[in-house]
Design a protein around this motif. Structure first.
Motif, mmCIF file in Angstrom:
data_model
loop_
_atom_site.group_PDB
_atom_site.id
_atom_site.type_symbol
_atom_site.label_atom_id
_atom_site.label_comp_id
_atom_site.label_asym_id
_atom_site.label_seq_id
_atom_site.Cartn_x
_atom_site.Cartn_y
_atom_site.Cartn_z
ATOM 1 N N HIS A 51 77.487 -31.752 -65.365
ATOM 2 C CA HIS A 51 77.974 -33.107 -65.612
ATOM 3 C C HIS A 51 78.333 -33.809 -64.302
ATOM 4 O O HIS A 51 77.998 -34.983 -64.117
ATOM 5 C CB HIS A 51 79.180 -33.064 -66.554
ATOM 6 N N PHE A 52 78.997 -33.115 -63.404
ATOM 7 C CA PHE A 52 79.360 -33.705 -62.111
ATOM 8 C C PHE A 52 78.113 -34.151 -61.356
ATOM 9 O O PHE A 52 78.065 -35.264 -60.817
ATOM 10 C CB PHE A 52 80.175 -32.713 -61.271
ATOM 11 N N GLN A 54 75.047 -34.801 -62.578
ATOM 12 C CA GLN A 54 74.405 -35.910 -63.290
ATOM 13 C C GLN A 54 75.158 -37.218 -63.083
ATOM 14 O O GLN A 54 74.552 -38.264 -62.812
ATOM 15 C CB GLN A 54 74.320 -35.597 -64.783
ATOM 16 N N GLU A 55 76.474 -37.171 -63.231
ATOM 17 C CA GLU A 55 77.287 -38.379 -63.100
ATOM 18 C C GLU A 55 77.239 -38.916 -61.669
ATOM 19 O O GLU A 55 77.116 -40.123 -61.464
ATOM 20 C CB GLU A 55 78.725 -38.056 -63.493
ATOM 21 N N SER A 56 77.325 -38.044 -60.695
ATOM 22 C CA SER A 56 77.278 -38.472 -59.297
ATOM 23 C C SER A 56 75.960 -39.165 -58.982
ATOM 24 O O SER A 56 75.949 -40.213 -58.325
ATOM 25 C CB SER A 56 77.475 -37.280 -58.361
ATOM 26 N N ALA A 58 73.844 -40.571 -61.186
ATOM 27 C CA ALA A 58 73.709 -41.788 -61.996
ATOM 28 C C ALA A 58 74.520 -42.945 -61.421
ATOM 29 O O ALA A 58 74.096 -44.098 -61.492
ATOM 30 C CB ALA A 58 74.148 -41.514 -63.432
ATOM 31 N N GLU A 59 75.671 -42.624 -60.843
ATOM 32 C CA GLU A 59 76.551 -43.664 -60.290
ATOM 33 C C GLU A 59 76.303 -43.914 -58.809
ATOM 34 O O GLU A 59 77.008 -44.723 -58.206
ATOM 35 C CB GLU A 59 78.009 -43.262 -60.506
#
Length: 76
Positions: A51-52, A54-56, A58-59
């Motif tokens: 998740h970290f 993917q989120e990093s 994506a943002e």
């Protein structure tokens, strides 16, 4: 906002992994990825690590450059 300079060592610490230079080298040598596997989908990540990452990405977070470096190292 975190304004500290990120390194591979701090990325590994953020992921909850051993983060000394030797431990990072060991991780990279023990975990290789084929071209068909996306970094976040690698089987060795926990759900929170996945998740970290993917989120990093994506943002377009500050971690992106180091995540890309790690990705490249895991493919060579």
């Amino acid at each position: 906002m975190d304004t500290s300079k990120h390194t591979l060592n701090t990325l590994f610490a953020q992921l909850g992994l051993p983060s000394s230079d030797n431990q990072i080298e060991q991780f990279v040598s023990n975990h290789k990825l084929s071209a068909s596997v996306q970094l976040a989908d690698a089987p060795f990540w926990t759900e929170s690590q996945k998740h970290f990452i993917q989120e990093s990405l994506a943002e377009d977070a500050d971690w992106c450059e180091l995540i890309d470096i790690l990705d490249a190292q895991l493919r060579h």
